[in-house]
Design a protein around this motif. Structure first.
Motif, short mmCIF file in Angstrom:
data_model
loop_
_atom_site.label_atom_id
_atom_site.label_comp_id
_atom_site.label_asym_id
_atom_site.label_seq_id
_atom_site.Cartn_x
_atom_site.Cartn_y
_atom_site.Cartn_z
N HIS A 190 0.83 -1.20 0.00
CA HIS A 190 0.00 0.00 0.00
C HIS A 190 0.87 1.26 0.00
N GLY A 191 0.57 2.15 -0.93
CA GLY A 191 1.30 3.41 -1.02
C GLY A 191 2.49 3.37 -1.95
N ILE A 192 2.73 2.26 -2.62
CA ILE A 192 3.95 2.11 -3.40
C ILE A 192 4.05 3.13 -4.54
N ILE A 193 2.93 3.48 -5.13
CA ILE A 193 2.98 4.44 -6.25
C ILE A 193 3.32 5.84 -5.74
N ASN A 194 2.96 6.12 -4.49
CA ASN A 194 3.30 7.42 -3.92
C ASN A 194 4.81 7.64 -3.85
N PHE A 195 5.55 6.55 -3.85
CA PHE A 195 7.00 6.65 -3.75
C PHE A 195 7.68 6.75 -5.11
N PHE A 196 6.90 6.83 -6.17
CA PHE A 196 7.51 6.91 -7.49
C PHE A 196 8.39 8.16 -7.59
N ASP A 197 9.68 7.94 -7.70
CA ASP A 197 10.66 9.01 -7.82
C ASP A 197 10.52 10.04 -6.70
N TYR A 198 10.24 9.55 -5.49
CA TYR A 198 10.08 10.42 -4.32
C TYR A 198 11.44 10.55 -3.62
N CYS A 199 12.03 11.71 -3.75
CA CYS A 199 13.35 11.98 -3.16
C CYS A 199 14.37 10.90 -3.57
N GLY A 200 14.25 10.50 -4.82
CA GLY A 200 15.18 9.51 -5.34
C GLY A 200 14.79 8.08 -5.04
N LEU A 201 13.70 7.89 -4.28
CA LEU A 201 13.24 6.55 -3.94
C LEU A 201 12.15 6.11 -4.90
N SER A 202 12.31 4.91 -5.44
CA SER A 202 11.32 4.39 -6.37
C SER A 202 11.40 2.87 -6.38
N PHE A 203 10.27 2.24 -6.68
CA PHE A 203 10.22 0.78 -6.74
C PHE A 203 9.76 0.37 -8.14
N PRO A 204 10.42 -0.64 -8.73
CA PRO A 204 10.02 -1.10 -10.07
C PRO A 204 8.55 -1.47 -10.13
N SER A 205 8.03 -2.08 -9.08
CA SER A 205 6.63 -2.48 -9.05
C SER A 205 5.72 -1.26 -9.12
N GLY A 206 6.09 -0.21 -8.40
CA GLY A 206 5.29 1.02 -8.43
C GLY A 206 5.28 1.65 -9.80
N LYS A 207 6.43 1.61 -10.49
CA LYS A 207 6.50 2.15 -11.85
C LYS A 207 5.60 1.35 -12.79
N ARG A 208 5.59 0.03 -12.63
CA ARG A 208 4.71 -0.79 -13.47
C ARG A 208 3.25 -0.42 -13.26
N GLY A 209 2.89 -0.20 -12.01
CA GLY A 209 1.52 0.18 -11.72
C GLY A 209 1.16 1.53 -12.32
N LEU A 210 2.06 2.49 -12.17
CA LEU A 210 1.82 3.82 -12.71
C LEU A 210 1.75 3.77 -14.23
N ASP A 211 2.61 2.97 -14.85
CA ASP A 211 2.58 2.81 -16.30
C ASP A 211 1.23 2.28 -16.77
N ARG A 212 0.66 1.35 -16.03
CA ARG A 212 -0.64 0.79 -16.39
C ARG A 212 -1.75 1.83 -16.26
N VAL A 213 -1.65 2.69 -15.26
CA VAL A 213 -2.63 3.76 -15.11
C VAL A 213 -2.57 4.69 -16.31
N VAL A 214 -1.35 5.08 -16.69
CA VAL A 214 -1.16 5.97 -17.84
C VAL A 214 -1.67 5.30 -19.11
N GLU A 215 -1.38 4.03 -19.26
CA GLU A 215 -1.85 3.27 -20.43
C GLU A 215 -3.36 3.25 -20.50
N PHE A 216 -4.00 3.07 -19.34
CA PHE A 216 -5.47 3.06 -19.30
C PHE A 216 -6.03 4.42 -19.71
N ILE A 217 -5.45 5.49 -19.18
CA ILE A 217 -5.94 6.83 -19.49
C ILE A 217 -5.78 7.13 -20.99
N LYS A 218 -4.64 6.78 -21.54
CA LYS A 218 -4.42 7.03 -22.98
C LYS A 218 -5.36 6.22 -23.84
N GLY A 219 -5.84 5.10 -23.33
CA GLY A 219 -6.73 4.26 -24.13
C GLY A 219 -8.19 4.65 -24.07
#
Length: 220
Positions: A190-219
Motif C-alpha cells: 500500500h502506497g507504493i505508487i506514492n514513492f515513485f521518484d520520491y526523493c530519489g526513492l522508487s520501486f520497479p513495481s510502483g512504476k509498473r503500476g503507474l505505467d498501467r494507469v497511464v496506459e489506461f488513461i491514454k486508451g
C-alpha cells in the motif's frame, strides 16, 4: 474522470457514485481506483489477516483512521476490529457483497483463518453507524447505483490490507455490467505508487503500476 491516490481511492469511488445518474453534469468518462478502501464491515478478510503488520498501512491503523473520521476518537477500535459494530441482520444483508467467500482462493494461500465476529454491541453500532453509509463504504451501494458507474480501473497490491476491498469491488462492478481493467501488483504494498521518484526513492513495481494507469488513461 475521478483520480486519487492512497486514501483517496475511497473518495474517488464515493464521488463517482454520487455523480452516477446525474443529468445536470457531464458523465464521468472513467474512475481510477488505486488500492482503495471501500468497506468497514469486515476487518478480518484474508488481506487484513495476511498483511496486518505490513507497512505502510497496518490493520489497526486502517481502523484507527476510519474511527477518527467518523467519531473523532478511536475508543471503539478493538470492538470494530472484532466485528462487534455490525448487527447480525446487516452482516447477513451485505454478505453477498462483503465476504471472504467471494475472494478467489488464490488470494488465501498465504494464510486465512475464518473469523467469527464477536457479540454485537448496539452501543458501539450507534457510535460508528456512519461506517455503513455508501459515501464512506462504496461497496455497500445498491446495484442501481453501481450499474451507472463509468468504465473503471482498479489497482491492487498483494501486500496490502485493502487488497480484498479492490477484489470485491471489481466483482461487483463486473456483475453489474461495468467494464473493469484490473491490475494487480504481486510484489506491491500500500502506497507504493506514492514513492515513485520520491526523493530519489522508487520501486520497479510502483512504476509498473503507474505505467498501467497511464496506459489506461491514454486508451480512453
Amino acid at each position: 474522470m475521478s483520480v486519487t491516490l492512497f486514501a483517496g481511492g475511497n473518495l474517488a469511488a464515493a464521488v463517482s457514485q454520487t455523480l452516477a445518474g446525474r443529468s445536470d453534469l457531464p458523465r464521468l468518462r472513467a474512475q481510477i481506483l488505486i488500492y482503495p478502501g471501500l468497506q468497514a464491515l469486515d476487518f478480518n478478510l484474508p488481506s487484513y489477516q495476511q498483511n496486518r503488520g505490513v507497512p505502510l498501512l497496518f490493520r489497526e491503523r486502517a481502523v484507527y483512521y476510519s474511527l477518527q473520521y467518523v467519531q473523532g476518537d478511536t475508543s471503539n477500535l478493538e470492538e470494530v476490529l472484532e466485528g462487534s459494530h455490525i448487527p447480525p441482520d446487516m452482516r447477513l444483508k451485505y454478505r453477498k457483497w462483503v465476504s471472504p467467500d467471494i475472494i478467489p482462493e488464490e488470494f488465501k494461500v498465504r494464510g486465512y483463518k475464518p473469523h467469527k465476529p464477536s457479540e454485537f454491541k448496539p452501543g458501539v453500532f450507534e457510535k460508528v453507524k456512519r461506517l455503513r453509509e455508501p459515501t464512506l463504504c462504496p461497496l455497500l451501494a445498491e446495484d442501481t447505483i453501481i450499474q451507472q458507474l463509468p468504465e473503471s480501473f482498479i489497482l491492487t497490491c498483494e501486500y496490502d490490507v485493502l487488497r480484498d476491498d479492490g477484489l470485491l469491488y471489481k466483482k461487483r462492478l463486473e456483475d453489474n455490467g461495468v467494464r473493469v481493467t484490473w491490475y494487480h501488483l504481486e510484489d506491491g504494498f500500500h502506497g507504493i505508487i506514492n514513492f515513485f521518484d520520491y526523493c530519489g526513492l522508487s520501486f520497479p513495481s510502483g512504476k509498473r503500476g503507474l505505467d498501467r494507469v497511464v496506459e489506461f488513461i491514454k486508451g480512453l
